[in-house]
Design an enzyme around this catalytic site. Structure first.
Site, PDB file in Angstrom:
ATOM      1  N   ASP A  47      14.790  12.389  17.825  1.00 40.44           N
ATOM      2  CA  ASP A  47      14.895  11.039  17.276  1.00 40.44           C
ATOM      3  C   ASP A  47      15.417  10.194  18.150  1.00 40.44           C
ATOM      4  OD1 ASP A  47      15.199   9.118  14.641  1.00 40.44           O
ATOM      5  OD2 ASP A  47      17.005   9.090  15.693  1.00 40.44           O
ATOM      6  N   ALA A 107       0.763  -1.231  -0.062  1.00 45.22           N
ATOM      7  CA  ALA A 107       0.152  -0.166   0.083  1.00 45.22           C
ATOM      8  C   ALA A 107       1.024   1.231  -0.008  1.00 45.22           C
ATOM      9  CB  ALA A 107      -1.002   0.009   1.302  1.00 45.22           C
ATOM     10  N   GLY A 132      18.317   0.793  13.840  1.00 49.89           N
ATOM     11  CA  GLY A 132      18.140   0.295  12.423  1.00 49.89           C
ATOM     12  C   GLY A 132      18.569  -1.253  12.597  1.00 49.89           C
ATOM     13  N   GLY A 140      19.678   3.148   6.951  1.00 51.64           N
ATOM     14  CA  GLY A 140      19.771   2.700   5.517  1.00 51.64           C
ATOM     15  C   GLY A 140      18.699   1.755   5.241  1.00 51.64           C
ATOM     16  N   LYS A 187      13.993   6.791  20.573  1.00 48.85           N
ATOM     17  CA  LYS A 187      14.536   5.253  20.570  1.00 48.85           C
ATOM     18  C   LYS A 187      14.920   5.143  22.088  1.00 48.85           C
ATOM     19  CE  LYS A 187      16.455   6.005  16.195  1.00 48.85           C
ATOM     20  NZ  LYS A 187      17.457   6.414  15.228  1.00 48.85           N
TER      21      LYS A 187
HETATM   22  N1  HSE Z   1      17.813   9.950  11.413  1.00 49.43           N
HETATM   23  C1  HSE Z   1      18.132   8.788  12.137  1.00 49.43           C
HETATM   24  C2  HSE Z   1      19.701   8.950  12.280  1.00 49.43           C
HETATM   25  C3  HSE Z   1      17.890   7.472  11.239  1.00 49.43           C
HETATM   26  O1  HSE Z   1      20.270   9.700  11.867  1.00 49.43           O
HETATM   27  O2  HSE Z   1      20.180   8.038  13.085  1.00 49.43           O
HETATM   28  C4  HSE Z   1      16.457   6.947  11.583  1.00 49.43           C
HETATM   29  O3  HSE Z   1      16.237   6.698  12.864  1.00 49.43           O
END
Ligand code: HSE
Length: 456
Positions: free
Chosen positions: A202, A46, A135, A309, A206
């Site tokens: 960000d 989608a 990641g 990535g 996390k």
């Molecule tokens: N923008 C993030 C970073 C990657 O620079 O680690 C995605 O979580």
């Protein structure tokens, strides 16, 4: 042997990660099927625009803009569209339609995690999210499964590749923050709007995810203390080098007892900090991520790799897909969100840490004693003091200016003092810095950085 029917996989989103997931699923489907014990059939992808260019050459017939119908026919839904809505609505629809869900959506989990986990628990569905933090690095599964029998004391990680790239350029090339950010943008590490990375949002998302798992406690992202890297200067990075440290943006999740109240809880913080160049995290260069875990029985563990990535993150997504599919085949409940400890989430004021404070002071008798006196008044013990050669500069001290003096023509001899403290409560350290900055002998507070990890 009973053959299990093919499992129907729906993919939401075909950006850099989604298109690699689809490609690998199509190319390596047979191999994945033998790991699962059932075929994995990608029934659709989608997207908002079926004609948009993709990173991988994928069959056109798989694309649809009708996400709802696709979700309702799937056994496993992989959500890689990002953002809060409609990702939240689609995940709830998937759960309530009997599918398990794989997602890499850290923003959604950090803000609506409890709602999604509750919905999954109600119907016995599973939510997998290895790609949401770090990641390609396997860190969710180790915290959730491998360390399930241990007690994690601390998780300290470099979980944002963009800021690590910038700070690493400043350290290795002597770049300014602006120049390093421009390079990060040119190389595609930083977004056009880099706010989420450089202001630590960000990393805070996390950190909330990692802390919730590590301490079996729901940690809302609003409870994470967050400072970005925009205040870091080339001079601070150079000063760190001289004293055996490197500046890193760290996400630190720890279980501790507040020294003032005796309450045991969890503190989660994201801020730039000095770490010894001998610490394993100091060797994390470029846009790489790493998470250093300290557990009571296992001791120190380090997880290292690509934090972003398309292809790298697709590896984490496919690992989750295999887990979700295996559970579908084997049946029975999987692992739910573990919040049984439900520890209080405390503020950064409960933390005990060390500071490195860099001051420009007037170079005259008694100044060192005066500054040292302020540390002692606040119960902060000094571990080391370094003074560098005096220079002559015009102007007022910060303290004198605050007290209304007008001696702007005065030329004074100054010195730089770098003071490293022993561990002290964050509140006492903050009060010491406030007292130091309004002292007459202090021309400028050049830098205040927390020190984490071992002493060089
Ligand atoms: N923008 C993030 C970073 C990657 O620079 O680690 C995605 O979580």
């Amino acid at each position: 042997m009973i053959e299990y029917r093919n499992l129907r996989i729906a993919l939401l989103g075909a950006g850099s990660v989604g298109s690699q997931v689809a490609r690998l699923l199509l190319e390596q489907g047979d191999e994945l099927a033998s790991r699962v014990g059932a075929g994995l059939e990608l029934i659709g992808i989608a997207v908002r625009d079926v004609d948009a260019p993709r990173d991988a050459d994928l069959p056109k017939h798989l694309f649809t803009t009708d996400a709802r119908t696709l979700i309702q026919s799937a056994d496993v839904v992989i959500e890689l569209m990002g953002g809060i809505e409609p990702a939240r609505e689609y995940i709830l629809l998937a759960i309530n339609s009997g599918a398990d869900v794989v997602t890499g959506n850290k923003a959604l989990l950090a803000t609506h995690g409890p709602e999604l986990f509750d919905a999954a628990e109600q119907v016995g569905a599973q939510l997998y999210y290895e790609a949401a933090a770090g990641g390609a690095i396997p860190i969710i599964r180790p915290l959730r499964d491998s360390l399930a029998g241990d007690r994690v004391r601390r998780v300290m990680g470099i979980v944002n590749g963009t800021t690590n790239f910038i700070l690493d350029r400043m350290d290795t090339e002597g770049d300014t923050l602006e120049a390093a950010l421009a390079t990060a943008t040119a190389l595609g590490y930083a977004e056009a709007d880099p706010t989420a990375d450089i202001e630590g949002y960000d990393a805070a998302q996390k950190a909330a995810i990692l802390a919730s798992l590590a301490f079996h406690t729901a940690v809302p992202v609003e409870a994470v203390h967050r400072e970005g890297i925009t205040g870091i200067t080339a001079a601070q990075v150079e000063a760190a080098q001289r004293t055996g440290y490197v500046v890193k943006l760290l996400a630190i999740c720890e279980r501790l007892t507040d020294p003032a109240t005796g309450v045991e809880g969890v503190v989660v913080r994201v801020h730039p900090a000095l770490i010894s160049r001998l610490h394993p995290l100091a060797a994390v260069h470029g846009a790489k991520n790493a998470v250093f875990v300290q557990a009571e029985a296992a001791g120190d563990l380090m997880f290292y790799g690509a934090g972003a990535g398309g292809l790298e993150t697709a590896s984490a997504v496919l690992g989750d897909l295999v887990s979700a599919a295996r559970r579908h085949v084997a049946g029975g409940p999987g692992v739910g969100e573990s919040t049984h400890a439900n520890l209080p989430v405390l503020s950064i004021g409960s933390v005990t840490t060390r500071y490195q404070i860099t001051l420009t002071v007037t170079d005259k008798p008694g100044v060192l004693a005066q500054v040292a006196g302020l540390f002692s008044e606040h119960g902060v013990s000094v571990e080391a003091v370094q003074q560098t050669v005096a220079s002559a500069v015009p102007g007022l001290t910060a303290g004198a200016a605050q007290h209304g003096d007008d001696r702007s023509s005065i030329v004074q001899l100054t010195a730089t003092l770098v003071i490293v403290t022993h561990e002290a409560p964050e509140a006492a350290l903050a009060a010491t810095v406030a007292a130091v900055s309004s002292n007459d002998a202090v021309v400028r507070v050049e830098a205040v950085l927390r020190v984490e990890g071992d002493t060089p």
